[in-house]
Design a protein around this motif. Structure first.
Motif, PDB file in Angstrom:
ATOM      1  N   ILE A 290      64.924  67.496 -40.227  1.00 45.98           N
ATOM      2  CA  ILE A 290      64.133  66.851 -39.177  1.00 45.98           C
ATOM      3  C   ILE A 290      64.198  65.337 -39.413  1.00 45.98           C
ATOM      4  O   ILE A 290      64.203  64.879 -40.562  1.00 45.98           O
ATOM      5  CB  ILE A 290      62.657  67.311 -39.207  1.00 45.98           C
ATOM      6  CG1 ILE A 290      62.577  68.842 -39.196  1.00 45.98           C
ATOM      7  CG2 ILE A 290      61.881  66.709 -38.042  1.00 45.98           C
ATOM      8  CD1 ILE A 290      63.084  69.497 -37.931  1.00 45.98           C
TER       9      ILE A 290
ATOM     10  N   LEU B  72      55.838  68.310 -43.049  1.00 44.38           N
ATOM     11  CA  LEU B  72      56.232  69.388 -42.146  1.00 44.38           C
ATOM     12  C   LEU B  72      55.944  70.748 -42.751  1.00 44.38           C
ATOM     13  O   LEU B  72      55.389  71.646 -42.091  1.00 44.38           O
ATOM     14  CB  LEU B  72      57.724  69.275 -41.826  1.00 44.38           C
ATOM     15  CG  LEU B  72      58.199  67.989 -41.139  1.00 44.38           C
ATOM     16  CD1 LEU B  72      59.705  67.870 -41.242  1.00 44.38           C
ATOM     17  CD2 LEU B  72      57.763  67.969 -39.691  1.00 44.38           C
TER      18      LEU B  72
ATOM     19  N   PHE C  61      54.115  64.097 -38.954  1.00 43.56           N
ATOM     20  CA  PHE C  61      53.519  65.318 -39.495  1.00 43.56           C
ATOM     21  C   PHE C  61      52.962  65.108 -40.894  1.00 43.56           C
ATOM     22  O   PHE C  61      52.025  65.802 -41.301  1.00 43.56           O
ATOM     23  CB  PHE C  61      54.537  66.458 -39.471  1.00 43.56           C
ATOM     24  CG  PHE C  61      54.639  67.128 -38.130  1.00 43.56           C
ATOM     25  CD1 PHE C  61      53.751  68.126 -37.767  1.00 43.56           C
ATOM     26  CD2 PHE C  61      55.603  66.734 -37.213  1.00 43.56           C
ATOM     27  CE1 PHE C  61      53.823  68.735 -36.527  1.00 43.56           C
ATOM     28  CE2 PHE C  61      55.690  67.334 -35.961  1.00 43.56           C
ATOM     29  CZ  PHE C  61      54.789  68.341 -35.613  1.00 43.56           C
TER      30      PHE C  61
ATOM     31  N   GLN D  92      58.930  71.605 -34.376  1.00 39.90           N
ATOM     32  CA  GLN D  92      59.324  70.391 -35.079  1.00 39.90           C
ATOM     33  C   GLN D  92      60.808  70.112 -34.898  1.00 39.90           C
ATOM     34  O   GLN D  92      61.211  68.957 -34.717  1.00 39.90           O
ATOM     35  CB  GLN D  92      58.978  70.539 -36.562  1.00 39.90           C
ATOM     36  CG  GLN D  92      57.484  70.577 -36.827  1.00 39.90           C
ATOM     37  CD  GLN D  92      57.154  71.138 -38.197  1.00 39.90           C
ATOM     38  OE1 GLN D  92      58.005  71.667 -38.892  1.00 39.90           O
ATOM     39  NE2 GLN D  92      55.884  71.027 -38.576  1.00 39.90           N
ATOM     40  N   TYR D  93      61.610  71.157 -34.922  1.00 41.08           N
ATOM     41  CA  TYR D  93      63.044  70.982 -34.711  1.00 41.08           C
ATOM     42  C   TYR D  93      63.323  70.485 -33.292  1.00 41.08           C
ATOM     43  O   TYR D  93      64.198  69.646 -33.074  1.00 41.08           O
ATOM     44  CB  TYR D  93      63.775  72.304 -34.971  1.00 41.08           C
ATOM     45  CG  TYR D  93      65.272  72.207 -34.805  1.00 41.08           C
ATOM     46  CD1 TYR D  93      66.064  71.687 -35.825  1.00 41.08           C
ATOM     47  CD2 TYR D  93      65.890  72.626 -33.626  1.00 41.08           C
ATOM     48  CE1 TYR D  93      67.442  71.592 -35.679  1.00 41.08           C
ATOM     49  CE2 TYR D  93      67.265  72.530 -33.474  1.00 41.08           C
ATOM     50  CZ  TYR D  93      68.032  72.013 -34.500  1.00 41.08           C
ATOM     51  OH  TYR D  93      69.387  71.909 -34.348  1.00 41.08           O
TER      52      TYR D  93
ATOM     53  N   THR E   3      52.197  71.372 -42.949  1.00 45.26           N
ATOM     54  CA  THR E   3      51.654  71.670 -41.616  1.00 45.26           C
ATOM     55  C   THR E   3      51.934  73.116 -41.236  1.00 45.26           C
ATOM     56  O   THR E   3      51.034  73.839 -40.778  1.00 45.26           O
ATOM     57  CB  THR E   3      52.273  70.730 -40.566  1.00 45.26           C
ATOM     58  OG1 THR E   3      51.923  69.379 -40.872  1.00 45.26           O
ATOM     59  CG2 THR E   3      51.753  71.070 -39.171  1.00 45.26           C
ATOM     60  N   ASN E   4      53.164  73.557 -41.423  1.00 45.82           N
ATOM     61  CA  ASN E   4      53.534  74.912 -41.009  1.00 45.82           C
ATOM     62  C   ASN E   4      52.891  75.986 -41.869  1.00 45.82           C
ATOM     63  O   ASN E   4      52.277  76.929 -41.361  1.00 45.82           O
ATOM     64  CB  ASN E   4      55.058  75.078 -41.059  1.00 45.82           C
ATOM     65  CG  ASN E   4      55.773  74.197 -40.061  1.00 45.82           C
ATOM     66  OD1 ASN E   4      55.188  73.751 -39.077  1.00 45.82           O
ATOM     67  ND2 ASN E   4      57.037  73.936 -40.312  1.00 45.82           N
TER      68      ASN E   4
ATOM     69  N   VAL F 269      59.614  61.909 -36.982  1.00 43.53           N
ATOM     70  CA  VAL F 269      58.852  63.148 -36.785  1.00 43.53           C
ATOM     71  C   VAL F 269      58.251  63.606 -38.110  1.00 43.53           C
ATOM     72  O   VAL F 269      57.090  64.025 -38.172  1.00 43.53           O
ATOM     73  CB  VAL F 269      59.750  64.249 -36.183  1.00 43.53           C
ATOM     74  CG1 VAL F 269      59.030  65.603 -36.178  1.00 43.53           C
ATOM     75  CG2 VAL F 269      60.165  63.880 -34.770  1.00 43.53           C
ATOM     76  N   ALA F 270      59.020  63.497 -39.182  1.00 47.71           N
ATOM     77  CA  ALA F 270      58.504  63.870 -40.501  1.00 47.71           C
ATOM     78  C   ALA F 270      57.309  63.004 -40.882  1.00 47.71           C
ATOM     79  O   ALA F 270      56.322  63.498 -41.461  1.00 47.71           O
ATOM     80  CB  ALA F 270      59.605  63.742 -41.552  1.00 47.71           C
TER      81      ALA F 270
END
Length: 238
Positions: free
Chosen positions: A13, A114, A21, A167-168, A117-118, A17-18
């Motif tokens: 990613i 990331l 998150f 996220q992707y 978060t997941n 974006v990383a």
């Protein structure tokens, strides 16, 4: 990148974006710390340590999904939510992820936000919402508790996997097989199978603890059924 690396590896990613998150994970974990302090007592504190150690062990069971550094594995969010609650549970899983990334190189350090978060946040939250719903309609017997643990673990694993798909979509940098629908189907299918295994482990562990020490199961003492519909609890605790 190592195809057997646990969680999301560096470079899957993009950086912006990383970073978003990572900030989100830090903010939510701060809330978890503040809320979790209210739950900690002489029973919960040692249980939290045991839960974190157990999750660390089961997460070592790793299943590669793509050759670009994405893999599936047991997550532990449902187990943590049932035994120590959502706030402390999320912290337990997050600590495991941090240790794995920094000490063992499992999952990219730049992707830590990331992964937290997941796995720690989405997975634990989804599990606890399911637990809260199921324990209001199922009897608090060993069978009811086992069904609750199994279903919440199974579905929370799939929900957490879908977090990676989102996220992707926002910032994926490598080719993971073409279209987003194919990626979602692959992640969901793989994690559905992983979720079955996690559900069995979670159900077995929680029921075993509940039979011996029901007072150590957060879900039994932290959730209440309506007074008009009393149901027996595991171990005779109402």
């Amino acid at each position: 990148m190592d195809s057997l690396a646990m969680h999301i590896s560096n470079g899957i990613i993009n950086g912006p974006v990383a970073a978003v998150f990572a900030a989100l994970a830090l903010a939510v974990l701060t809330v978890c710390v503040l809320r979790g302090r209210r739950d900690l007592d002489d029973r919960l504190a040692p249980m939290a340590g045991l839960v974190a150690a157990f999750i660390f062990a089961v997460q070592m069971l790793n299943f590669p999904i793509f050759t670009a550094g994405v893999s599936g594995h047991l997550m532990g969010g449902a187990l943590a939510a049932m035994l120590v609650g959502p706030w402390v549970g999320a912290l337990c899983v997050a600590v495991v992820l941090v240790v794995q990334a920094l000490v063992f190189g499992d999952g990219g350090v730049a992707m830590l936000g990331l992964n937290i978060t997941n796995i720690a946040l989405i997975g634990t939250a989804a599990a606890y919402l399911l637990i809260a719903a199921l324990l209001r309609v199922l009897p608090r017997t060993p069978t009811g508790l086992a069904v609750t643990a199994f279903v919440s673990a199974l579905l929370s694993v799939v929900v957490a996997a879908m977090g990676f798909v989102g996220q992707y979509w926002l910032g994926g940098t490598v080719d993971l097989g073409g279209n987003l629908g194919g990626l979602a189907a692959t992640m969901a299918g793989t994690h559905l199978l992983i979720g079955i295994g996690e559900g069995l482990i979670t159900a077995t562990t929680v029921v075993t603890v509940a039979k011996v020490r029901p007072d150590l199961v957060y879900a039994l003492r932290g959730l209440r059924t309506a007074p008009a519909r009393p149901v027996p609890a595991v171990g005779g605790v109402r």
